[in-house]
Design an enzyme around this catalytic site. Structure first.
Site, short mmCIF file in Angstrom:
data_model
loop_
_atom_site.label_atom_id
_atom_site.label_comp_id
_atom_site.label_asym_id
_atom_site.label_seq_id
_atom_site.Cartn_x
_atom_site.Cartn_y
_atom_site.Cartn_z
CG HIS A 18 -1.95 -1.00 1.33
ND1 HIS A 18 -2.16 -1.76 2.45
CD2 HIS A 18 -2.89 -1.41 0.43
CE1 HIS A 18 -3.17 -2.59 2.25
NE2 HIS A 18 -3.63 -2.41 1.02
CE LYS A 42 -13.58 -7.60 5.92
NZ LYS A 42 -13.08 -7.29 4.58
NE ARG A 91 -3.33 -7.43 -4.37
CZ ARG A 91 -4.08 -8.10 -3.53
NH1 ARG A 91 -3.57 -8.53 -2.40
NH2 ARG A 91 -5.35 -8.34 -3.79
CB SER A 130 -4.62 -6.57 4.85
OG SER A 130 -4.16 -5.38 4.26
N1 COA Z 1 -0.29 -4.00 -1.64
C1 COA Z 1 -0.65 -4.89 -0.71
N2 COA Z 1 -1.92 -5.32 -0.57
C2 COA Z 1 -2.84 -4.83 -1.41
C3 COA Z 1 -2.52 -3.91 -2.41
C4 COA Z 1 -1.17 -3.49 -2.50
N3 COA Z 1 -0.76 -2.62 -3.43
N4 COA Z 1 -3.63 -3.63 -3.09
C5 COA Z 1 -4.63 -4.34 -2.53
N5 COA Z 1 -4.13 -5.06 -1.51
C6 COA Z 1 -4.86 -6.01 -0.67
C7 COA Z 1 -5.55 -5.39 0.49
O1 COA Z 1 -4.72 -5.39 1.63
C8 COA Z 1 -6.74 -6.29 0.67
O2 COA Z 1 -6.36 -7.43 1.39
P1 COA Z 1 -7.41 -8.23 2.24
O3 COA Z 1 -8.56 -8.56 1.36
O4 COA Z 1 -6.61 -9.39 2.64
O5 COA Z 1 -7.78 -7.31 3.37
C9 COA Z 1 -7.06 -6.77 -0.73
O6 COA Z 1 -5.89 -6.56 -1.46
C10 COA Z 1 -8.18 -6.03 -1.35
O7 COA Z 1 -7.86 -4.66 -1.29
P2 COA Z 1 -8.84 -3.60 -1.87
O8 COA Z 1 -9.19 -3.95 -3.24
O9 COA Z 1 -8.31 -2.25 -1.58
O10 COA Z 1 -10.13 -3.91 -1.06
P3 COA Z 1 -10.52 -3.38 0.27
O11 COA Z 1 -11.42 -4.38 0.88
O12 COA Z 1 -9.35 -2.98 1.09
O13 COA Z 1 -11.34 -2.07 -0.14
C11 COA Z 1 -13.18 -0.83 -1.13
C12 COA Z 1 -12.34 -2.11 -1.12
C13 COA Z 1 -13.41 -0.34 0.27
C14 COA Z 1 -12.40 0.24 -1.86
C15 COA Z 1 -14.48 -1.14 -1.87
O14 COA Z 1 -15.05 -2.31 -1.30
C16 COA Z 1 -15.47 -0.03 -1.77
O15 COA Z 1 -15.45 0.84 -2.60
N6 COA Z 1 -16.34 -0.06 -0.73
C17 COA Z 1 -17.33 0.97 -0.48
C18 COA Z 1 -18.73 0.46 -0.88
C19 COA Z 1 -18.96 0.69 -2.36
O16 COA Z 1 -18.96 1.77 -2.86
N7 COA Z 1 -19.20 -0.43 -3.06
C20 COA Z 1 -19.40 -0.43 -4.48
C21 COA Z 1 -18.06 -0.45 -5.20
S1 COA Z 1 -18.26 -0.40 -6.95
#
Ligand code: COA
Length: 161
Positions: A18, A42, A91, A130
């Site tokens: 990140h 969650k 990724r 994560s």
């Molecule tokens: N390095 C390391 N890990 C990374 C990474 C990077 N560059 N990019 C992503 N990851 C990991 C994250 O740690 C996360 O791991 P986990 O699932 O083990 O916790 C995973 O990849 C997914 O990350 P991400 O895609 O950022 O998902 P998220 O759950 O952290 O966040 C939101 C997603 C919050 C942005 C998305 O669900 C959202 O927009 N929510 C709001 C509700 C909404 O509007 N929904 C409609 C969306 S169209």
């Protein structure tokens, strides 16, 4: 006009992967907001306030980074704050389908000209998530290479509670 970008996620916790995206995106825009999404269904490892405090600490060296939290629809948060870019890290190909789906849905919901912008994760971080970090740390493995030192310290404290 300030060119503001957003990087959102659950950041539970912030990893070196990140941080790499944050540093690169901060160099591309006037300001970058790292926004922690509140998911009321969650329970996280860290609370939202802890995640925000940790994110502030580990990005303190980047002057144009702000940390915020939001609840609800990401597009509402984007539309309210006028970001020109929504940055995502990719990724591996496995991230692609989900990211495409979210980007296309968000494109419908964004009322302004916000573009979803993808940065390729540095290959040294492409296997990190994560969840994997939490699993390894909770079973006594070292995650020191994968998260900033402050995150490793906070995880150790949390696990010993
Ligand atoms: N390095 C390391 N890990 C990374 C990474 C990077 N560059 N990019 C992503 N990851 C990991 C994250 O740690 C996360 O791991 P986990 O699932 O083990 O916790 C995973 O990849 C997914 O990350 P991400 O895609 O950022 O998902 P998220 O759950 O952290 O966040 C939101 C997603 C919050 C942005 C998305 O669900 C959202 O927009 N929510 C709001 C509700 C909404 O509007 N929904 C409609 C969306 S169209």
């Amino acid at each position: 006009m300030e060119r503001k970008a957003l990087y959102a996620g659950s950041f539970d916790p912030v990893t070196n992967g990140h941080l790499n995206i944050i540093e690169r995106a901060a160099g591309m825009y006037d300001s970058l907001t790292v926004a922690i999404a509140v998911n009321p269904h969650k329970t996280g490892f860290f609370t939202i306030d802890e995640r925000a405090e940790i994110a502030r600490k580990v990005t303190a060296h980047i002057p144009n980074v702000k940390v915020d939290t939001f609840e609800g629809l990401l597009a509402d948060y984007v539309n309210k704050n006028g970001f020109i870019a929504y940055v995502r890290g990719l990724r591996a190909t496995t991230d692609f389908e989900n990211e495409l789906q979210m980007a296309q849905m968000n494109a419908l919901l964004f009322t302004g000209d916000t573009e979803t912008v993808f940065l390729m994760t540095d290959p040294q971080y492409s296997f990190i998530s994560s969840s994997l970090i939490k699993e390894v740390a909770s079973l006594g493995g070292s995650v020191d290479e994968l998260v900033p030192p402050y995150v490793a310290q906070r995880m150790k404290e949390k696990l010993s509670e």
